[in-house]
Design an enzyme around this catalytic site. Structure first.
Site, PDB file in Angstrom:
ATOM      1  CE  LYS A   7      -0.391  11.385 -11.685  1.00 37.35           C
ATOM      2  NZ  LYS A   7       0.486  10.206 -11.520  1.00 37.35           N
ATOM      3  CB  THR A  18      -3.573   2.761 -18.736  1.00 38.05           C
ATOM      4  OG1 THR A  18      -4.231   4.000 -18.433  1.00 38.05           O
ATOM      5  CG2 THR A  18      -2.148   3.038 -19.192  1.00 38.05           C
ATOM      6  CG  ASN A  39       3.319   3.044 -12.880  1.00 36.65           C
ATOM      7  OD1 ASN A  39       3.117   3.892 -13.744  1.00 36.65           O
ATOM      8  ND2 ASN A  39       2.547   1.975 -12.744  1.00 36.65           N
ATOM      9  CB  ILE A  58      -1.058   6.055 -21.693  1.00 42.60           C
ATOM     10  CG1 ILE A  58      -0.041   7.205 -21.691  1.00 42.60           C
ATOM     11  CG2 ILE A  58      -0.398   4.739 -22.079  1.00 42.60           C
ATOM     12  CD1 ILE A  58       0.640   7.470 -23.027  1.00 42.60           C
ATOM     13  CG  ASP A  64      -1.772   1.241   1.351  1.00 46.94           C
ATOM     14  OD1 ASP A  64      -1.608   2.177   0.531  1.00 46.94           O
ATOM     15  OD2 ASP A  64      -2.608   1.291   2.265  1.00 46.94           O
ATOM     16  CB  VAL A  65       2.113   3.429  -2.761  1.00 46.43           C
ATOM     17  CG1 VAL A  65       2.640   2.309  -3.640  1.00 46.43           C
ATOM     18  CG2 VAL A  65       0.786   3.977  -3.283  1.00 46.43           C
ATOM     19  CE1 TYR A  92      -4.099  11.543 -12.166  1.00 51.90           C
ATOM     20  CE2 TYR A  92      -3.853  13.249 -13.835  1.00 51.90           C
ATOM     21  CZ  TYR A  92      -3.588  11.968 -13.375  1.00 51.90           C
ATOM     22  OH  TYR A  92      -2.804  11.124 -14.127  1.00 51.90           O
TER      23      TYR A  92
END
Length: 257
Positions: free
Chosen positions: A162, A193, A93, A191, A66-67, A158
């Site tokens: 970033k 994803t 990432n 991207i 869990d980052v 967001y």
């Protein structure tokens, strides 16, 4: 040196990551998964960190992480060093994408995005730097976003998270240069994803939403995860040995439009 191309991926005779140990977060899909494949193919020992599930790639070890949790990071780095004897590369990432204007964004949502996208990198670097220093130096690559260079409408939290990555990358690079630790970031635009696909599918008109995204990219298409992984691998390798503190757009030209 000869090189060939297969399936859009550059294959090199030289193994750039031989005798290198890398930890990659957000590793189960998309950019993280392609980065793992790339480093592994080029001779690296890779540990795949994610909250759940197992990475089914031969020779890749999975670590539950869990980052956003400091203790989780301490245990993850300890496991890597215990198993491999060193840590040379950290790829930050993991991240989440959520929309919302300043009036629509709750404090809970703000904190979730800041914690997952930005605080996680602070915690990861703080935990990993002593091990990378002990190995004689290495590389950290943070995955930011084009919104960290240019703000985007309806994405206040967001974009803030970033943008913080971009500034923190520069500061880390200055602090760690004397330890032979380089720190750079990649800043992808759209991207293909799971994150972007889910966002497009949640739109009232998916075709119109995708057309609007394509129009922002001079190249005229959405990027592939392996295209970002290629830049990450470059920044993590000695090929970029005279680069640090940079945030590199991988965005189909979006940042120049």
């Amino acid at each position: 040196m000869e090189a060939c191309f297969h399936g859009g991926r550059r294959k090199q005779a030289m193994q750039r990551f031989a005798n290198k140990v890398a930890l990659v977060t957000g590793a189960s899909t998309g950019i993280g998964l392609e980065t793992i494949k790339r480093i592994r193919e080029e001779g690296g020992t890779v540990f795949a960190a994610h909250r759940r599930g197992k990475i089914d790639i031969e020779g890749v070890a999975s670590i539950s992480l869990d980052v956003t949790d400091e203790g989780n990071w301490t245990r993850a780095i300890s496991k890597v060093v215990s198993a491999a004897g060193r840590l040379d590369i950290l790829i930050n990432n993991a991240g989440v994408r959520e929309s919302g204007s300043v009036e629509e964004t709750s404090l809970e949502q703000w904190r979730r995005l800041i914690d997952t996208n930005l605080t996680s990198i602070f915690l990861g670097c703080r935990a990993a730097v002593p091990a990378i220093r002990q190995a004689g130096g290495g590389a950290i690559v943070n995955v930011g976003s084009i919104t960290g260079i240019r703000g985007t409408e309806n994405m206040v939290a967001y974009s803030a998270s970033k943008s913080g990555i971009t500034s923190m990358t520069s500061s880390l690079a200055l602090d760690l240069a004397s330890d032979n630790i380089r720190v750079n970031a990649v800043c992808p635009a759209a991207i293909r994803t799971r994150m972007v696909t889910n966002w497009l599918n949640s739109s009232q008109d998916t075709d119109a939403a995708e057309a609007a995204v394509l129009a922002k990219h001079p190249i005229g298409r959405i990027g592939r995860p392996d295209e970002v992984a290629s830049v990450i691998a470059f920044l993590a390798s000695d090929d970029s040995s005279f680069m640090t503190g940079m945030s590199i757009p991988v965005d189909g030209g979006r940042s120049i439009r």
